[in-house]
Design an enzyme around this catalytic site. Structure first.
Site, PDB file in Angstrom:
ATOM      1  N   GLU A 299     -22.246 -26.641  -6.335  1.00  0.00           N
ATOM      2  CA  GLU A 299     -22.649 -25.346  -6.876  1.00  0.00           C
ATOM      3  C   GLU A 299     -22.659 -25.383  -8.407  1.00  0.00           C
ATOM      4  O   GLU A 299     -21.696 -25.832  -9.022  1.00  0.00           O
ATOM      5  CB  GLU A 299     -21.675 -24.266  -6.395  1.00  0.00           C
ATOM      6  CG  GLU A 299     -22.096 -22.873  -6.792  1.00  0.00           C
ATOM      7  CD  GLU A 299     -21.206 -21.799  -6.176  1.00  0.00           C
ATOM      8  OE1 GLU A 299     -19.978 -21.934  -6.259  1.00  0.00           O
ATOM      9  OE2 GLU A 299     -21.762 -20.831  -5.613  1.00  0.00           O
TER      10      GLU A 299
ATOM     11  N   CYS B 129     -23.319 -16.085  -5.583  1.00  0.00           N
ATOM     12  CA  CYS B 129     -22.938 -17.103  -4.596  1.00  0.00           C
ATOM     13  C   CYS B 129     -24.041 -17.253  -3.563  1.00  0.00           C
ATOM     14  O   CYS B 129     -24.118 -18.258  -2.874  1.00  0.00           O
ATOM     15  CB  CYS B 129     -21.583 -16.823  -3.970  1.00  0.00           C
ATOM     16  SG  CYS B 129     -21.388 -15.187  -3.355  1.00  0.00           S
TER      17      CYS B 129
ATOM     18  N   LYS C  74      -7.005  -7.062  -9.273  1.00  0.00           N
ATOM     19  CA  LYS C  74      -7.161  -7.828 -10.511  1.00  0.00           C
ATOM     20  C   LYS C  74      -8.654  -7.955 -10.801  1.00  0.00           C
ATOM     21  O   LYS C  74      -9.370  -8.620 -10.058  1.00  0.00           O
ATOM     22  CB  LYS C  74      -6.552  -9.228 -10.381  1.00  0.00           C
ATOM     23  CG  LYS C  74      -6.616  -9.988 -11.707  1.00  0.00           C
ATOM     24  CD  LYS C  74      -6.345 -11.473 -11.549  1.00  0.00           C
ATOM     25  CE  LYS C  74      -7.560 -12.321 -11.840  1.00  0.00           C
ATOM     26  NZ  LYS C  74      -8.275 -12.071 -13.101  1.00  0.00           N
TER      27      LYS C  74
ATOM     28  N   GLU D  62     -13.948 -15.579   0.013  1.00  0.00           N
ATOM     29  CA  GLU D  62     -15.411 -15.647  -0.084  1.00  0.00           C
ATOM     30  C   GLU D  62     -15.730 -16.537  -1.273  1.00  0.00           C
ATOM     31  O   GLU D  62     -15.380 -16.199  -2.396  1.00  0.00           O
ATOM     32  CB  GLU D  62     -16.008 -14.260  -0.333  1.00  0.00           C
ATOM     33  CG  GLU D  62     -15.932 -13.317   0.834  1.00  0.00           C
ATOM     34  CD  GLU D  62     -16.753 -13.781   2.007  1.00  0.00           C
ATOM     35  OE1 GLU D  62     -17.616 -14.666   1.841  1.00  0.00           O
ATOM     36  OE2 GLU D  62     -16.512 -13.266   3.106  1.00  0.00           O
TER      37      GLU D  62
END
Ligand code: UN1
Length: 496
Positions: free
Chosen positions: A386, A285, A176, A251
């Protein structure tokens, strides 16, 4: 305006989504530029793709691994030949500057050649048996159909981290693409198809996380799921996959710190911080989102950092002179705006930036100014959560131990950097920083494909990409061959 329409890839055929609907892929630098229409798929498309992958697995698992690897080598060569075109496509759909999208394609090329070597390794073990005339070994086996859910910030590199090791190990895949960046996955898979990948071995189903990701994770014939994205979504993926005991590789987020000691090479630390914080518009990230400054250099570093950040050229990533591209979509802008408000309310001092850019050349895109907060304390949300945008916090400290403690005082643990000339401190930091990736005198971004990639705490669930992905995409089979021609009972016949 005319634009191309793309279909799903299912069993080697390009098919529209059963819904007949599409999602437009817009250029974040200029929303009037439509990159293409991509399928808006649902569970029935996922079911077709999984069935095709299951059928293809019956023969793909029997292709010798060195032959599977040859397809990766050919795909790597095709990616080299197409690097410039694929980089331009990626900048157009994702926004990051050309130098970086070239790097993204290069990372997929590196991964192809690195993982292809595994085709002639995929080592297992041989070990003595406790019984005479008995042979013992372990071999790696593929899992079957694997589901791959990939992010928009590294739209080709991260899909390659998942596809290539899955394929060389003998699995078949349903991937995807991220809703914002499907074209780069199409380009990557096209290279595999042109390299000779048999039908059904890789299938693409495009659409949203809810419509495609959820049925993919829940499908009983999907044997494992590899996901890269936010910790919030990763937690849901993990919970849903647990119902059918699927292994899941997650992750996720980071809140990566660059520590600058008084003895550091300040020019180097500045270069690293600017690249780490504002490269990819802060949307990695591994991005540097906290800069921890020892008191002795804090004032000078802050002044010079802000001065240089103000000079960064923001604009369309296709312009070679631009250093910071747009954010990927309006939601990301909203998040950046929200965190600026949070930081201000918490008492952080806005040293520069803080706004979306809407005028002139920025009018049709999703741009946000490079933003720097000073007077940040470790307890503030801006120091812990974040943002995934060009927003960085400066935090001051007095001692090395305090810096390590602040760096570790968050839920994430992906990447960390220390700038110092003191080798003793460098090794203490390597030991003590709670991060899956640790840099000395280099920024928090820039991992290479042949080392383990991943993090601790809320960043991941223990798996690694890069060097480590084969462990996720294979399962061990223990094999015993008894050539004694009699029944030998382990733990019994050889006991004294
Ligand atoms: C990511 O931020 O999602 O180490 C991946 C790096 C890149 C990969 C980043 N090679 O910054």
């Amino acid at each position: 305006m005319t634009y191309p329409t793309f279909h799903n890839l299912i069993g080697g055929q390009w098919l529209p989504a059963a819904s007949g609907k599409t999602i437009l892929n817009l250029n974040p630098a200029d929303h009037s530029d439509v990159v293409g229409a991509f399928p808006s798929s649902y569970a029935e498309d996922v079911a077709l793709a999984v069935a095709a992958a299951k059928k293809a697995f019956a023969s793909w698992r029997l292709v010798p691994a060195p032959k599977r690897a040859e397809i990766l080598i050919r795909a790597g060569i095709l990616l080299q030949q197409r690097k410039e075109k694929y980089a331009r496509d990626m900048t157009r759909e994702m926004g990051k500057v050309l130098a970086e999208t070239r790097g993204d394609v290069q990372e997929a090329i590196d991964e192809a050649f690195y993982v292809a070597g595994e085709g002639r390794r995929l080592f297992g073990q041989t070990t003595p048996s406790e019984l005479q005339n008995k042979f013992a070994m372990s071999v790696r086996m593929p899992l079957g159909v694997v589901g791959l859910i990939t992010p928009w910030n590294f739209p080709m590199a991260i899909p390659s981290w998942k596809l290539f090791p899955a394929l060389v190990s003998g699995n078949t895949c349903v991937i995807k693409p991220a809703t914002d960046t499907p074209l780069s996955v199409y380009n990557l898979v096209q290279a595999l198809v042109d390299a000779g990948l048999p039908h059904g071995v890789v299938n693409i189903v495009a659409g949203t996380g809810t419509a495609v990701g959820v049925p993919l994770v829940e499908h009983p014939d999907v044997r494992a799921v590899s996901f890269t994205g936010s910790s919030a979504v990763g937690s849901l993926v993990g919970q849903r996959a647990a119902a059918t005991f699927k292994p899941v590789s997650l992750e996720m987020g980071g809140k990566n710190a660059q520590i600058v000691m008084d003895d550091a090479n300040l020019d180097l630390a500045l270069d690293g911080a600017l690249w780490g914080a504002f490269g990819t518009t802060g949307q990695r990230c591994t991005a540097t989102s906290r800069i921890l400054l020892q008191k002795g250099i804090a004032a000078e570093f802050t002044a010079r950092f802000v001065d240089r950040a103000k000079k960064l050229k923001i604009g369309n990533g296709l312009d070679e002179s631009v250093e910071v591209g747009p954010q990927v979509n309006p939601n990301q802008i909203e998040t950046s705006v929200k965190y600026v408000e949070i930081a201000l309310a918490e008492g952080a001092r806005l040293l520069m930036g803080g706004h979306a850019l809407n005028a002139g050349i920025y009018a049709h895109g999703t741009y946000f100014e490079p933003t720097v907060f000073g007077a940040v304390t470790p307890a503030m949300r801006i120091a812990r959560e974040e943002v995934f945008g060009p927003v960085v916090s400066l935090i001051e400290f007095e001692t090395f131990d305090e810096a390590i403690q602040i760096a570790n005082s968050i839920d994430y643990g992906l990447s960390a950097a220390l700038y110092t000339k003191d080798v003793n401190r460098a090794f203490a930091a390597i030991r003590d920083l709670e991060a899956g990736i640790t840099y000395i005198n280099a920024p928090t971004i820039g991992a290479e494909v042949h080392l383990p990639f991943g993090g601790v705490k809320h960043t991941g669930n223990g798996h690694r990409e890069g060097n480590g992905a084969i462990d996720f995409f294979t399962t061990w089979k223990a094999v015993y061959v008894d050539y004694s021609d009699k029944l030998q009972r382990a733990q019994i016949d050889n006991a004294e």
